[in-house]
Scaffold this active site. Structure first.
Site, PDB file in Angstrom:
ATOM      1  N   ARG A  83       0.881  -1.181   0.000  1.00 47.08           N
ATOM      2  CA  ARG A  83       0.000   0.000   0.000  1.00 47.08           C
ATOM      3  C   ARG A  83       0.909   1.218   0.000  1.00 47.08           C
ATOM      4  O   ARG A  83       1.705   1.414   0.926  1.00 47.08           O
ATOM      5  CB  ARG A  83      -0.919   0.013   1.214  1.00 47.08           C
ATOM      6  CG  ARG A  83      -1.614   1.359   1.379  1.00 47.08           C
ATOM      7  CD  ARG A  83      -2.707   1.360   2.397  1.00 47.08           C
ATOM      8  NE  ARG A  83      -3.885   0.685   1.888  1.00 47.08           N
ATOM      9  CZ  ARG A  83      -5.117   0.828   2.393  1.00 47.08           C
ATOM     10  NH1 ARG A  83      -5.310   1.623   3.429  1.00 47.08           N
ATOM     11  NH2 ARG A  83      -6.126   0.182   1.877  1.00 47.08           N
ATOM     12  N   HIS A 109      -7.459   0.907  -6.425  1.00 46.99           N
ATOM     13  CA  HIS A 109      -7.670   0.108  -5.209  1.00 46.99           C
ATOM     14  C   HIS A 109      -8.406  -1.187  -5.601  1.00 46.99           C
ATOM     15  O   HIS A 109      -9.570  -1.397  -5.251  1.00 46.99           O
ATOM     16  CB  HIS A 109      -8.485   0.919  -4.193  1.00 46.99           C
ATOM     17  CG  HIS A 109      -8.490   0.347  -2.808  1.00 46.99           C
ATOM     18  ND1 HIS A 109      -7.759  -0.762  -2.443  1.00 46.99           N
ATOM     19  CD2 HIS A 109      -9.167   0.720  -1.681  1.00 46.99           C
ATOM     20  CE1 HIS A 109      -7.970  -1.032  -1.160  1.00 46.99           C
ATOM     21  NE2 HIS A 109      -8.815  -0.156  -0.689  1.00 46.99           N
ATOM     22  N   GLN A 142     -10.327  -3.659  -3.038  1.00 44.91           N
ATOM     23  CA  GLN A 142     -11.638  -3.232  -2.540  1.00 44.91           C
ATOM     24  C   GLN A 142     -12.749  -3.641  -3.505  1.00 44.91           C
ATOM     25  O   GLN A 142     -13.853  -3.988  -3.091  1.00 44.91           O
ATOM     26  CB  GLN A 142     -11.648  -1.711  -2.356  1.00 44.91           C
ATOM     27  CG  GLN A 142     -12.933  -1.184  -1.755  1.00 44.91           C
ATOM     28  CD  GLN A 142     -13.147  -1.620  -0.310  1.00 44.91           C
ATOM     29  OE1 GLN A 142     -12.244  -1.517   0.502  1.00 44.91           O
ATOM     30  NE2 GLN A 142     -14.338  -2.110   0.011  1.00 44.91           N
ATOM     31  N   ASP A 178     -17.004   7.725  -1.681  1.00 43.81           N
ATOM     32  CA  ASP A 178     -15.744   7.598  -0.941  1.00 43.81           C
ATOM     33  C   ASP A 178     -15.427   8.987  -0.379  1.00 43.81           C
ATOM     34  O   ASP A 178     -16.075   9.974  -0.759  1.00 43.81           O
ATOM     35  CB  ASP A 178     -14.647   7.111  -1.908  1.00 43.81           C
ATOM     36  CG  ASP A 178     -13.325   6.780  -1.224  1.00 43.81           C
ATOM     37  OD1 ASP A 178     -13.287   6.688   0.023  1.00 43.81           O
ATOM     38  OD2 ASP A 178     -12.321   6.614  -1.953  1.00 43.81           O
ATOM     39  N   CYS A 223     -16.153   2.196   0.806  1.00 46.14           N
ATOM     40  CA  CYS A 223     -15.022   1.327   1.167  1.00 46.14           C
ATOM     41  C   CYS A 223     -14.601   1.509   2.622  1.00 46.14           C
ATOM     42  O   CYS A 223     -13.974   0.635   3.196  1.00 46.14           O
ATOM     43  CB  CYS A 223     -13.851   1.567   0.222  1.00 46.14           C
ATOM     44  SG  CYS A 223     -13.192   3.245   0.277  1.00 46.14           S
ATOM     45  N   ARG A 278     -13.771  -8.110   2.558  1.00 47.99           N
ATOM     46  CA  ARG A 278     -12.349  -7.952   2.239  1.00 47.99           C
ATOM     47  C   ARG A 278     -11.599  -9.227   2.615  1.00 47.99           C
ATOM     48  O   ARG A 278     -10.700  -9.670   1.903  1.00 47.99           O
ATOM     49  CB  ARG A 278     -11.748  -6.749   3.001  1.00 47.99           C
ATOM     50  CG  ARG A 278     -12.295  -5.379   2.596  1.00 47.99           C
ATOM     51  CD  ARG A 278     -11.868  -4.984   1.183  1.00 47.99           C
ATOM     52  NE  ARG A 278     -10.429  -4.999   1.007  1.00 47.99           N
ATOM     53  CZ  ARG A 278      -9.598  -4.004   1.356  1.00 47.99           C
ATOM     54  NH1 ARG A 278     -10.085  -2.887   1.859  1.00 47.99           N
ATOM     55  NH2 ARG A 278      -8.293  -4.102   1.145  1.00 47.99           N
TER      56      ARG A 278
HETATM   57  N1  NVA Z   1      -9.762   6.894  -1.631  1.00 49.32           N
HETATM   58  C1  NVA Z   1      -9.393   6.523  -0.290  1.00 49.32           C
HETATM   59  C2  NVA Z   1      -9.667   5.063  -0.056  1.00 49.32           C
HETATM   60  C3  NVA Z   1      -9.339   4.576   1.333  1.00 49.32           C
HETATM   61  C4  NVA Z   1      -9.542   3.111   1.513  1.00 49.32           C
HETATM   62  C5  NVA Z   1      -7.923   6.828  -0.071  1.00 49.32           C
HETATM   63  O1  NVA Z   1      -7.134   6.594  -0.984  1.00 49.32           O
HETATM   64  O2  NVA Z   1      -7.563   7.326   0.990  1.00 49.32           O
HETATM   65  N1   CP Z   2     -11.172   0.255   2.604  1.00 45.43           N
HETATM   66  C1   CP Z   2      -9.910   0.166   3.025  1.00 45.43           C
HETATM   67  O1   CP Z   2      -9.001  -0.105   2.251  1.00 45.43           O
HETATM   68  O2   CP Z   2      -9.757   0.353   4.368  1.00 45.43           O
HETATM   69  P1   CP Z   2      -8.376   0.554   5.137  1.00 45.43           P
HETATM   70  O3   CP Z   2      -7.783   1.859   4.692  1.00 45.43           O
HETATM   71  O4   CP Z   2      -8.778   0.565   6.583  1.00 45.43           O
HETATM   72  O5   CP Z   2      -7.467  -0.597   4.824  1.00 45.43           O
END
Ligand code: NVA
Ligand code: CP
Length: 300
Positions: free
Chosen positions: A103, A130, A133, A218, A258, A286
């Site tokens: 990540r 992502h 997800q 989101d 998400c 998930r």
């Molecule tokens: N769009 C958000 C998703 C978090 C799971 C981010 O990238 O922070």
């Molecule tokens: N939806 C998601 O990826 O959650 P986290 O950021 O908690 O891993």
């Protein structure tokens, strides 16, 4: 070195493989068997350069349930955070583990890792995509409503990493995707160019939600955009998913997010905590979806 199978984008899967993963995730969820340990002795390295709750817990638990184990590697505590070249890190880590989950911010970090890794790389979120997800979101839709082909999904808010992965999913699973974003926050042209007429852009959430079977949103400011919070609150103020938006959708439409969510920003409390919301099934999925993914990448 034979190239391992990576999961960096949903486009790394064929439509049939995507559907098979969804079916397998549902099967793993419904037929839990503690003696099924296909990943016994296998290790997943999890590199996190951004925060996480769901992704970390689901991958770590998923590995344990399948008989393997997971290593949490924060860039703060490894040499990655001190500038060790990605290629060197990928060669070293992949010589010791069976799969690597990353990540991070820059999508190129994941693709560079993949070029130099001898084991599968999983994209657990970048600024661009992502895909993990979407495995869970699609599993949730299939479980609760059946096949999503020819259905209409409505994305409201930022044209961000989640939105990009929704575009990929729409093409692979053949659903219509109506996207409502402010003009300056549309999805990337390069991703839209890979799509076709199944993807349509709208100016207002109400128009995009018309006859939708699934409404998704989101946060307005993703990880790494915290300093833009105020500017984004202004830009997105007409893009909240509220009862008025939900009223445009089909009666049995689902609501997904998400998570983490900001109640009464991108989504009204009455919607996220209302009857059509399936956010906690989505979050639990998930685990099941990624167990199917880990089995697919490591055992195949
Ligand atoms: N769009 C958000 C998703 C978090 C799971 C981010 O990238 O922070
Ligand atoms: N939806 C998601 O990826 O959650 P986290 O950021 O908690 O891993």
């Amino acid at each position: 070195m034979t190239q391992p199978r990576h999961f960096i984008s949903l486009n790394d899967l064929s439509s049939d493989e995507f559907r098979a993963l969804i079916a397998r995730a549902i099967d793993l969820k419904n037929n839990r068997n503690p003696d099924f340990q296909p990943l016994k002795g296998k290790v997943l390295a999890m590199i996190f350069e951004k925060s996480s709750t769901r992704t970390r817990v689901s991958f770590e638990t998923g590995m344990a349930q399948l008989g393997g184990s997971a290593l949490f590697l924060s860039s703060r505590d490894t040499q990655l955070g001190r500038g060790e070249p990605l290629a060197d890190s990928a060669k070293v880590i992949s010589s010791m583990v069976d799969c690597i989950m990353i990540r991070t911010y820059d999508h190129a970090t994941v693709t560079t890792f993949a070029q130099h890794s001898r084991v599968p790389i999983i994209n657990a979120l970048t600024d661009l995509l992502h895909p993990c997800q979407l495995l869970a979101d699609m599993q949730t839709y299939f479980e609760l409503r059946g096949d999503i082909a020819k259905k209409t999904v409505c994305w409201v808010g930022d044209g961000n990493n989640m939105c990009h992965s929704y575009i990929n999913a729409a093409m692979l699973l053949d659903f219509k995707l109506n996207i409502a974003t402010p003009k300056d926050y549309q999805p990337l042209r390069s991703i839209l160019e890979s799509a076709d007429e199944r993807i349509q852009l709208f100016d207002t959430p109400e128009e995009a939600a018309n006859n939708a079977d699934l409404i998704v949103t989101d946060v307005w400011a993703s990880m790494g955009q915290e300093q833009e919070q105020q500017k984004r609150e202004q830009a997105f103020k007409n893009y909240q998913v509220n009862a008025k938006v939900m009223a445009q959708a089909n009666k049995d439409a689902l609501f997904m997010h998400c998570l983490p969510a900001h109640r009464n920003e991108e989504v009204a409390t009455e919607v996220i905590d209302g009857k059509q919301s399936v956010i906690f099934i989505e979050a639990e999925n998930r685990l099941h979806a990624q167990k199917a993914l880990l089995e697919f990448l490591i055992c195949c």
